[in-house]
Design an enzyme around this catalytic site. Structure first.
Site, PDB file in Angstrom:
ATOM      1  N   HIS A 211       0.817  -1.211   0.000  1.00  0.00           N
ATOM      2  CA  HIS A 211       0.000   0.000   0.000  1.00  0.00           C
ATOM      3  C   HIS A 211       0.852   1.264   0.000  1.00  0.00           C
ATOM      4  CE1 HIS A 211      -3.918  -2.136   1.431  1.00  0.00           C
ATOM      5  NE2 HIS A 211      -3.392  -2.665   0.354  1.00  0.00           N
ATOM      6  N   HIS A 451      -1.128 -12.935  -1.520  1.00  0.00           N
ATOM      7  CA  HIS A 451      -2.504 -13.408  -1.337  1.00  0.00           C
ATOM      8  C   HIS A 451      -2.522 -14.893  -0.946  1.00  0.00           C
ATOM      9  CE1 HIS A 451      -4.206  -9.876  -3.919  1.00  0.00           C
ATOM     10  NE2 HIS A 451      -3.923  -9.522  -2.676  1.00  0.00           N
TER      11      HIS A 451
HETATM   12  C1  HEM Z   1      -5.576  -8.745   4.152  1.00  0.00           C
HETATM   13  C2  HEM Z   1      -5.991  -9.215   3.135  1.00  0.00           C
HETATM   14  C3  HEM Z   1      -5.969  -8.684   1.733  1.00  0.00           C
HETATM   15  C4  HEM Z   1      -7.068  -8.349   1.023  1.00  0.00           C
HETATM   16  C5  HEM Z   1      -8.515  -8.401   1.485  1.00  0.00           C
HETATM   17  C6  HEM Z   1      -6.617  -7.914  -0.275  1.00  0.00           C
HETATM   18  C7  HEM Z   1      -7.464  -7.497  -1.278  1.00  0.00           C
HETATM   19  C8  HEM Z   1      -7.051  -6.977  -2.475  1.00  0.00           C
HETATM   20  C9  HEM Z   1      -7.938  -6.484  -3.498  1.00  0.00           C
HETATM   21  C10 HEM Z   1      -9.456  -6.467  -3.426  1.00  0.00           C
HETATM   22  C11 HEM Z   1      -7.171  -6.035  -4.510  1.00  0.00           C
HETATM   23  C12 HEM Z   1      -7.669  -5.419  -5.801  1.00  0.00           C
HETATM   24  C13 HEM Z   1      -8.083  -6.512  -6.730  1.00  0.00           C
HETATM   25  C14 HEM Z   1      -8.380  -6.019  -8.116  1.00  0.00           C
HETATM   26  O1  HEM Z   1      -7.480  -5.869  -8.922  1.00  0.00           O
HETATM   27  O2  HEM Z   1      -9.555  -5.781  -8.408  1.00  0.00           O
HETATM   28  C15 HEM Z   1      -5.797  -6.236  -4.118  1.00  0.00           C
HETATM   29  C16 HEM Z   1      -4.718  -5.832  -4.850  1.00  0.00           C
HETATM   30  C17 HEM Z   1      -3.414  -6.023  -4.461  1.00  0.00           C
HETATM   31  N1  HEM Z   1      -2.964  -6.734  -3.375  1.00  0.00           N
HETATM   32 FE1  HEM Z   1      -4.093  -7.475  -1.920  1.00  0.00          FE
HETATM   33  N2  HEM Z   1      -5.259  -8.006  -0.337  1.00  0.00           N
HETATM   34  C18 HEM Z   1      -4.808  -8.468   0.881  1.00  0.00           C
HETATM   35  C19 HEM Z   1      -3.504  -8.700   1.222  1.00  0.00           C
HETATM   36  C20 HEM Z   1      -2.409  -8.438   0.444  1.00  0.00           C
HETATM   37  C21 HEM Z   1      -1.053  -8.676   0.842  1.00  0.00           C
HETATM   38  C22 HEM Z   1      -0.599  -9.293   2.171  1.00  0.00           C
HETATM   39  C23 HEM Z   1      -0.279  -8.246  -0.165  1.00  0.00           C
HETATM   40  C24 HEM Z   1       1.227  -8.296  -0.103  1.00  0.00           C
HETATM   41  C25 HEM Z   1       2.183  -8.080  -0.715  1.00  0.00           C
HETATM   42  C26 HEM Z   1      -1.147  -7.766  -1.234  1.00  0.00           C
HETATM   43  C27 HEM Z   1      -0.748  -7.246  -2.451  1.00  0.00           C
HETATM   44  C28 HEM Z   1      -1.596  -6.672  -3.366  1.00  0.00           C
HETATM   45  C29 HEM Z   1      -1.138  -5.898  -4.503  1.00  0.00           C
HETATM   46  C30 HEM Z   1       0.304  -5.580  -4.887  1.00  0.00           C
HETATM   47  C31 HEM Z   1      -2.284  -5.473  -5.172  1.00  0.00           C
HETATM   48  C32 HEM Z   1      -2.335  -4.526  -6.360  1.00  0.00           C
HETATM   49  C33 HEM Z   1      -2.488  -3.131  -5.791  1.00  0.00           C
HETATM   50  C34 HEM Z   1      -2.645  -2.038  -6.794  1.00  0.00           C
HETATM   51  O3  HEM Z   1      -2.280  -2.215  -7.952  1.00  0.00           O
HETATM   52  O4  HEM Z   1      -3.152  -0.989  -6.398  1.00  0.00           O
HETATM   53  N3  HEM Z   1      -2.437  -7.899  -0.820  1.00  0.00           N
HETATM   54  N4  HEM Z   1      -5.749  -6.828  -2.883  1.00  0.00           N
END
Ligand code: HEM
Ligand SMILES: [Ca+2]
Length: 685
Positions: A211, A451
């Site tokens: 983030h 994830h």
């Molecule tokens: C706690 C639980 C988590 C939830 C509920 C969550 C949920 C999400 C969701 C909803 C998206 C956007 C999906 C889309 O493209 O429509 C996302 C993107 C992403 N998540 Fe997670 N996530 C979690 C944990 C993590 C963790 C631990 C990482 C670790 C590295 C991570 C890395 C990312 C990255 C890099 C993106 C793309 C962000 C962007 O391009 O703005 N997430 N996640």
């Protein structure tokens, strides 16, 4: 450019102005349709009375900051116009862009819609800007907020410009993203596997870092509503270019309907308003600069800072304060006593663990500001704030590079990419030709590796109780953080260091693969389908293109012997064969995540290459990287020594009032590493 040699300037002028005009008309038509669809109740408002729907949860996460609204029109219009240009000139967009006459006329005609970005830098500035501008004095826009993501490899859009990747190399449609998710990533809910050695804090630190460095802008309908792409007629769907719904195959074990909503991400405009293939916008500063804490604009900062003794605003129970104006959009409240917290990043509530780690940094800032104020009675608020911010960012970078990243990419890659942090002294690594901007394949696939590390439960532990809550009941709620008069953040933070990390394999827990953002009506999303569809939305090419980028062998067949999927187990290669027609078709996320992890790391060779490359850029391309010894902007030798004594254990103990903890909270406590007395931090500022 030869094919257009006989066109007069007048003719070129007409073609290009028509392309732009048509793009503006399409844009207006889409906006009018959006307004109508909100009015008749198809699109969903961001919030409504009562509990949120799953779509409202998702909308709170996949955000579009209003401040970027001006850029929103520009990006969309240029995207439509680029498509028009390829149609009118009947040529690939790169060929058109190589024609200086066309480019010159375009630049003139696009100027009423979009102006090049210009930033003024002052080389004497001692601190990094909130927006990330002017970090690089030669390329001042690199790494700044609200700017387009870069590409490590060119995109593979269906039409070469904008339409999502969706065909196999043999012309058949690619398998549905949900089908891939079901076949490759399904975790049997009975028996989720765990890592023997690592704690859930590895996952939580990763999300915070994610983030900090990326926040890709989504697309919204009228009045910030969620665009709905399911349960509408084919005819209407054709009129909504932002829709790219996911087909759910019959017989799905979780979803009864055949459609999962999916809206494309916002197309970006580039710094110079040029036409070209579609790109996406990141609203975060790419630099690892605690932007999740300090915000990314002066407006954010005004709401976050106390403007007194360098402190950030903090509630009496040590949490983030409420926002200035009533905000019901960024979290779901379960008690009238709670509120949605204002931090530098609106995603703070998505999971209690994320809230906890952000709160820890808030308290650390104020701890340092307090000490600095005492040591330097003549400093004003601004001096203390800036210096404390600089130190906190140094600590964040130190823990990330020295302790966290090696667990992810493995020690070999740390050496190969120069990611090591030496125990003492400076490491002057800055190179102003390295672009730190977050890269598309990294954000949309490789860095989503974590994830697979998510758990079905949120641990909540103190000396007296060890509870766990179901993750799927906790999305976007500040409830746990507020529990026990704010002590909840400590229990969650401590819990993350005591609970085992989910196994770093291709399987992903039900909480997010079936039940992401589950609402009262039992409706939900699949995070893994979203990841796969998102790569296609961004035109990210398939597995083999990325293997080549990383200098890894190409897979010509689905076997695991030479010429095949050599970094996969036979079992995982079989799963990929069951769903894809050709190895070239394999989407980056499933292809990379199903590789066997590197020794000592949690990701396989491909993801560790992409992640290491990005972190190398973030280190070498950041003039303010904490180990750089530049006069004025760097740390003094004594300060640097002190920052290098920072550990996660120290942060957790200090801010969550723990008296005992394992030395390295990224690892589970074991007999070997028992509770220790941690080194005290020196205060030599
Ligand atoms: C706690 C639980 C988590 C939830 C509920 C969550 C949920 C999400 C969701 C909803 C998206 C956007 C999906 C889309 O493209 O429509 C996302 C993107 C992403 N998540 Fe997670 N996530 C979690 C944990 C993590 C963790 C631990 C990482 C670790 C590295 C991570 C890395 C990312 C990255 C890099 C993106 C793309 C962000 C962007 O391009 O703005 N997430 N996640
Ligand atoms: Ca940042």
């Amino acid at each position: 450019c030869k094919q257009w040699a006989e066109y007069t300037d007048d003719q070129l002028y007409k073609i290009i102005s028509k392309a732009i005009h048509n793009a503006e008309l399409t844009y207006r038509r889409v906006m009018t349709l959006n307004e109508y669809l909100l009015e008749i109740g198809i699109d969903q408002p961001p919030v409504s009375q009562g509990p949120w729907t799953y779509q409202q949860h998702y909308a709170a996460f996949q955000n579009l900051k209003r401040g970027t609204a001006a850029d929103v029109d520009e990006g969309i219009i240029i995207d439509f116009a680029s498509t028009e240009l390829t149609r009118c000139f009947k040529a690939p967009i790169d060929q058109i862009a190589a024609c200086p006459r066309i480019v010159e006329i375009w630049d003139k005609l696009i100027s009423p819609v979009c102006q090049p970005r210009i930033v003024r830098c002052f080389p004497g500035e001692r601190y990094r800007r909130l927006t990330g501008e002017c970090n690089n004095l030669k390329y001042p826009l690199w790494g700044m907020t609200n700017r387009e993501e870069r590409r490590f490899v060119p995109p593979a859009y269906l039409d070469g410009v904008s339409i999502p990747r969706q065909l196999s190399v043999d012309g058949h449609p690619l398998p549905s993203a949900r089908m891939v998710s079901n076949i490759v990533h399904r975790q049997d809910p009975c028996c989720p596997l765990i890592e023997r050695d690592l704690s859930l804090y590895v996952m939580q630190w990763g999300q915070m870092v994610d983030h900090d460095i990326v926040d890709t802008a989504g697309l919204k309908g009228a009045d910030d509503s969620s665009i709905m792409c399911c349960n509408i007629s084919e005819k209407l769907l054709e009129k909504r270019p932002e829709c790219f719904p996911i087909h759910i195959p019959p017989g799905d074990l979780r979803f009864e309907s055949n459609c999962m909503n999916f809206v494309r991400n916002l197309p970006s405009r580039d710094d110079l308003c040029r036409f070209g293939y579609r790109n996406q916008v990141s609203q975060a500063t790419s630099f690892l600069d605690a932007s999740f804490l300090y915000g990314q604009s002066h407006e954010d900062s005004r709401a976050i800072r106390a403007f007194e003794r360098g402190m950030l605003r903090i509630s009496p129970s040590g949490l983030f304060p409420p926002p200035g104006s009533m905000d019901t959009r960024s979290c779901q409240l379960e008690s009238q006593k709670h509120y949605c917290m204002k931090s530098g990043d609106f995603r703070i509530h998505v999971m209690p663990g994320l809230t906890s780690v952000q709160v820890m940094f808030l308290r650390e800032h104020n701890r340092i500001a307090f000490i600095l104020g005492k040591l330097n009675p003549l400093w004003n608020d601004e001096d203390i704030y800036s210096e404390a911010r600089k130190i906190v960012i140094g600590q964040l970078q130190h823990i990330t590079y020295a302790y966290w990243l090696p667990y992810i990419v493995g020690p070999d890659r740390v050496l190969q990419y120069g990611l090591r942090v030496s125990k003492h002294g400076y490491a002057d690594v800055y190179d102003d030709e390295i672009d730190p901007t977050v890269a598309n394949g990294f954000a949309v696939a490789a860095f989503r590796f974590a994830h697979t590390l998510l758990s079905d439960t949120v641990p909540y532990i103190n000396d007296h109780v060890a509870l766990s809550f179901k993750s799927e009941d906790m999305f976007n709620k500040p409830t746990l953080a507020f529990s026990k008069n704010g002590m909840g953040v400590s229990y969650v933070g401590y819990g993350l260091s005591q609970a085992p990390l989910s196994k770093a394999d291709e399987k992903v827990v039900t909480a997010v693969r079936d039940n992401l953002f589950r609402d009262m009506d039992g409706r939900s999303l699949d995070l893994i389908s979203l990841n796969i569809q998102r790569s296609r939305d961004h035109g990210v090419p398939g597995y083999n293109v990325w293997r080549k980028f990383c200098g890894l062998p190409y897979a010509f067949h689905f076997g695991t012997d030479i010429g095949g999927l050599v970094d996969h187990s036979p079992e995982n290669a079989k799963k990929l064969r069951a769903v894809y027609r050709h190895p070239d078709d394999i989407d980056l996320f499933p292809g990379g995540l199903s590789e066997t992890p590197m020794p000592g790391g949690v990701v396989g060779p491909l993801f560790s290459c992409i992640i290491s490359q990005q972190f190398s850029n973030l280190k070498r391309g950041d003039r303010f990287y904490f180990e750089n010894g530049f006069k004025d902007t760097g740390f003094t030798p004594a300060q640097l020594e002190s920052i290098k004594t920072t550990t996660l254990a120290r942060l957790l103990c200090t801010h969550f009032h723990l008296s005992r903890l394992q030395v390295d909270p990224f690892r589970l406590p074991s007999k070997v590493v028992e509770i220790v007395a941690l080194p005290l931090w020196s205060v030599s500022w």
